[in-house]
Motif scaffolding. Sequence first.
Motif, mmCIF file in Angstrom:
data_model
loop_
_atom_site.group_PDB
_atom_site.id
_atom_site.type_symbol
_atom_site.label_atom_id
_atom_site.label_comp_id
_atom_site.label_asym_id
_atom_site.label_seq_id
_atom_site.Cartn_x
_atom_site.Cartn_y
_atom_site.Cartn_z
ATOM 1 N N LEU A 19 14.068 10.732 12.427
ATOM 2 C CA LEU A 19 12.803 10.015 12.282
ATOM 3 C C LEU A 19 13.061 8.523 11.992
ATOM 4 N N ILE A 20 13.992 8.269 11.107
ATOM 5 C CA ILE A 20 14.327 6.874 10.783
ATOM 6 C C ILE A 20 14.820 6.158 12.047
ATOM 7 N N THR A 21 15.701 6.827 12.764
ATOM 8 C CA THR A 21 16.264 6.208 13.974
ATOM 9 C C THR A 21 15.175 5.832 14.966
ATOM 10 N N VAL A 22 14.274 6.771 15.253
ATOM 11 C CA VAL A 22 13.299 6.476 16.306
ATOM 12 C C VAL A 22 12.253 5.458 15.849
ATOM 13 N N VAL A 23 11.842 5.539 14.595
ATOM 14 C CA VAL A 23 10.799 4.605 14.145
ATOM 15 C C VAL A 23 11.370 3.179 14.064
ATOM 16 N N GLU A 24 12.583 3.050 13.546
ATOM 17 C CA GLU A 24 13.170 1.696 13.477
ATOM 18 C C GLU A 24 13.385 1.131 14.880
ATOM 19 N N ARG A 25 13.884 1.965 15.757
ATOM 20 C CA ARG A 25 14.149 1.490 17.126
ATOM 21 C C ARG A 25 12.836 1.126 17.826
ATOM 22 N N TYR A 26 11.833 1.943 17.598
ATOM 23 C CA TYR A 26 10.547 1.718 18.258
ATOM 24 C C TYR A 26 9.891 0.423 17.765
ATOM 25 N N VAL A 27 9.892 0.232 16.445
ATOM 26 C CA VAL A 27 9.297 -0.998 15.911
ATOM 27 C C VAL A 27 10.096 -2.208 16.404
ATOM 28 N N GLY A 28 11.410 -2.059 16.484
ATOM 29 C CA GLY A 28 12.239 -3.149 17.026
ATOM 30 C C GLY A 28 11.773 -3.530 18.420
ATOM 31 N N SER A 29 11.476 -2.535 19.240
ATOM 32 C CA SER A 29 11.023 -2.843 20.603
ATOM 33 C C SER A 29 9.634 -3.489 20.584
ATOM 34 N N GLN A 30 8.802 -3.082 19.640
ATOM 35 C CA GLN A 30 7.486 -3.716 19.485
ATOM 36 C C GLN A 30 7.646 -5.201 19.158
ATOM 37 N N LEU A 31 8.530 -5.469 18.215
ATOM 38 C CA LEU A 31 8.664 -6.845 17.732
ATOM 39 C C LEU A 31 9.381 -7.740 18.745
ATOM 40 N N GLN A 32 10.091 -7.130 19.659
ATOM 41 C CA GLN A 32 10.706 -7.921 20.721
ATOM 42 C C GLN A 32 9.744 -8.127 21.887
ATOM 43 N N GLY A 33 8.531 -7.611 21.731
ATOM 44 C CA GLY A 33 7.507 -7.841 22.744
ATOM 45 C C GLY A 33 7.537 -6.855 23.890
ATOM 46 N N GLU A 34 8.396 -5.830 23.802
ATOM 47 C CA GLU A 34 8.467 -4.849 24.880
ATOM 48 C C GLU A 34 8.458 -3.442 24.303
ATOM 49 N N PRO A 35 7.291 -2.957 23.854
ATOM 50 C CA PRO A 35 7.253 -1.628 23.233
ATOM 51 C C PRO A 35 7.712 -0.532 24.186
ATOM 52 N N LYS A 36 8.626 0.279 23.704
ATOM 53 C CA LYS A 36 9.166 1.350 24.550
ATOM 54 C C LYS A 36 9.207 2.638 23.758
ATOM 55 N N GLY A 37 8.790 3.708 24.376
ATOM 56 C CA GLY A 37 8.928 5.014 23.752
ATOM 57 C C GLY A 37 10.393 5.339 23.553
ATOM 58 N N THR A 38 10.667 6.101 22.508
ATOM 59 C CA THR A 38 12.059 6.426 22.235
ATOM 60 C C THR A 38 12.131 7.776 21.536
ATOM 61 N N PHE A 39 13.267 8.429 21.621
ATOM 62 C CA PHE A 39 13.422 9.689 20.911
ATOM 63 C C PHE A 39 14.875 9.927 20.547
ATOM 64 N N SER A 40 15.045 10.763 19.556
ATOM 65 C CA SER A 40 16.382 11.104 19.097
ATOM 66 C C SER A 40 16.290 12.454 18.401
ATOM 67 N N GLY A 41 17.049 13.409 18.885
ATOM 68 C CA GLY A 41 17.069 14.713 18.240
ATOM 69 C C GLY A 41 15.691 15.327 18.118
ATOM 70 N N LYS A 42 15.182 15.363 16.883
ATOM 71 C CA LYS A 42 13.933 16.091 16.646
ATOM 72 C C LYS A 42 12.696 15.191 16.556
ATOM 73 N N ALA A 43 12.829 13.937 16.873
ATOM 74 C CA ALA A 43 11.679 13.037 16.732
ATOM 75 C C ALA A 43 11.522 12.157 17.964
ATOM 76 N N ALA A 44 10.288 11.871 18.288
ATOM 77 C CA ALA A 44 9.991 10.993 19.422
ATOM 78 C C ALA A 44 8.751 10.183 19.093
ATOM 79 N N ILE A 45 8.684 8.987 19.647
ATOM 80 C CA ILE A 45 7.482 8.170 19.446
ATOM 81 C C ILE A 45 7.258 7.329 20.682
ATOM 82 N N ARG A 46 6.005 7.143 21.014
ATOM 83 C CA ARG A 46 5.693 6.335 22.192
ATOM 84 C C ARG A 46 4.348 5.632 21.979
ATOM 85 N N PRO A 47 4.138 4.524 22.714
ATOM 86 C CA PRO A 47 2.858 3.836 22.557
ATOM 87 C C PRO A 47 1.742 4.578 23.270
#
Lengths: 299, 246
Positions: free
Chosen positions: A65-93
């Motif tokens: 969960l930490i991995t995907v949320v940090e990575r996802y917010v990073g993509s948001q803040l770089q101006g290119e939101p991207k869905g991401t997943f790792s193991g048991k968690a996934a997040i997308r816009p």
Amino acid sequence: MPSISHTYQQPTSTLTVQGETSNPIEDSTTPPVRAIQRGFECQLEIRQGETSKILRGDSVWLSDLITVVERYVGSQLQGEPKGTFSGKAAIRPLDFISHRLTVRQGEEGIAQVDLSMTQLYDLLENLTQVAADIPHLSSLKRQVVRAWYRQPAGIAALLVGGIVVVAGVGVWVTRTPEAEEQLTNRVQEQLTTPAQPLTAAPPQTTDQADLDLLSRLQEQLAEQWQSPPDLQESLIYQVTVDATGSLLAAQPTNVLAQERIGQTPLADLPQLPPDPLPEGAQQFRVSLEPDNRLEVTQE
Amino acid sequence: MLFPERGQVASLAQTGDHRVLSKHNAPFDSVTVEHKHTLLDNGPDGLSAATGTIKAHLDLLLLGLESLSGESSEAVLAAAQALNLQDRIADRVALWRLRNANPLRRSSGGRKKVDIEEARALVLVIGHLAAQQQARIRSTLEQLEAAVEQERNPFRQPLVGDYLDEFLSHYRSRMVDGDVRDENSITELALRILIELMFYSSPRGTQRLWTALLNRPAMDFPPNSELQEEDVAQAANSGSDTFPAS
């Protein structure tokens, strides 16, 4: 053995972690939770107005969960939101201000929470803090997950911003940490690597390609399908695969198939196929039957 | 339509129905967020000067903060002083030069080069100011979220409307494409800046901002902007202080 717990609180998110240690930390500058050695469990509550959603997991779950949320917010803040997943968690816009978090939790199956931007912020704050407090989180001893015939699979497939990102579905046998790491790496590789042009597949006639996809799907499912002992009827799905044979979606076509999808190798797939279908994608009728039998036919 | 035309917003404002909260007397408690002034990680090797994208984005974030609070250079200078960054941002003129290095800016005559330490100082200042304004940023964002969820016009939400009006006004008057850029496009930019500021208002905000800036894809600048991205990169690599005149 002493038990330690701590609660991280934000306006819309509360994360409680607990675990056991044989060496409590007495240094007041170090977070006590850093001493957790085993038996790690966490509970995450996400609130919206009067309602709330509770998610639970172990150290691997929280680490994903930490991995995907940090990575996802990073993509948001770089101006290119991207869905991401790792193991048991996934997040997308979902849109420019809301997000869909999907997690697999133990034997309860998949849970989904739609987050606003402020909820995402609060969640990130809690996760970043726990990651700083327990830097060894991902290496904590895993808990034994009891399932009647298989381990839960990782979140392995999702649609990301219109680009289909697919990974293999089934990891049905008990995984070693090394095997899980390999799976995670493979999954992440598929996420970060630009979509392979489907035309890169070796040229072959359509009929031959369809046949190959069908037999590959049949082989893959045959390896993974273990019918629950009480299954009396067939579970029928429309399954979509891409040109490389990766599973894209599985839509139940009978009520029982909908009810029991969580017990099939198709559990982690989106139900709706991408629209339009990627070039070279095919759809098959899959019938999962009692006694570990199955049938795959062309739609 | 999610984002209405300006004329529509103006007419709404004239009715007096929607602007019930004035920006400057909104009842927000000041908040103190303890910022971790960690040493920000170094940028990529060899990056001695900020790229056009970095300069533009820092200026836009300051524009967002200014649009939220109504404060301008005084707040930035006070923050620089509180953070012991006076050697990088000494006075109003130095700040003006740093902000006018943004290739999107209309004005000419400002210094074009911003070295990486000056960019780092601006990052710390933005994190500090965002933390100070966290309550306002959050409330504005919550209003925006409620409006989107209920399919209401964001301009009609008092805080969001005030913020967008200010941002649009500043952007129009200061940026080289301000006269020609579509209003929806500026509104979208303003909302994205607001969202970013929420994340930078965290105690870990400065590190987040720094990391995001260094990894941000190159921005497209209008053809008539003062300086194109490649010019900046070349100048930065050559270590030259001489830049083409606009």
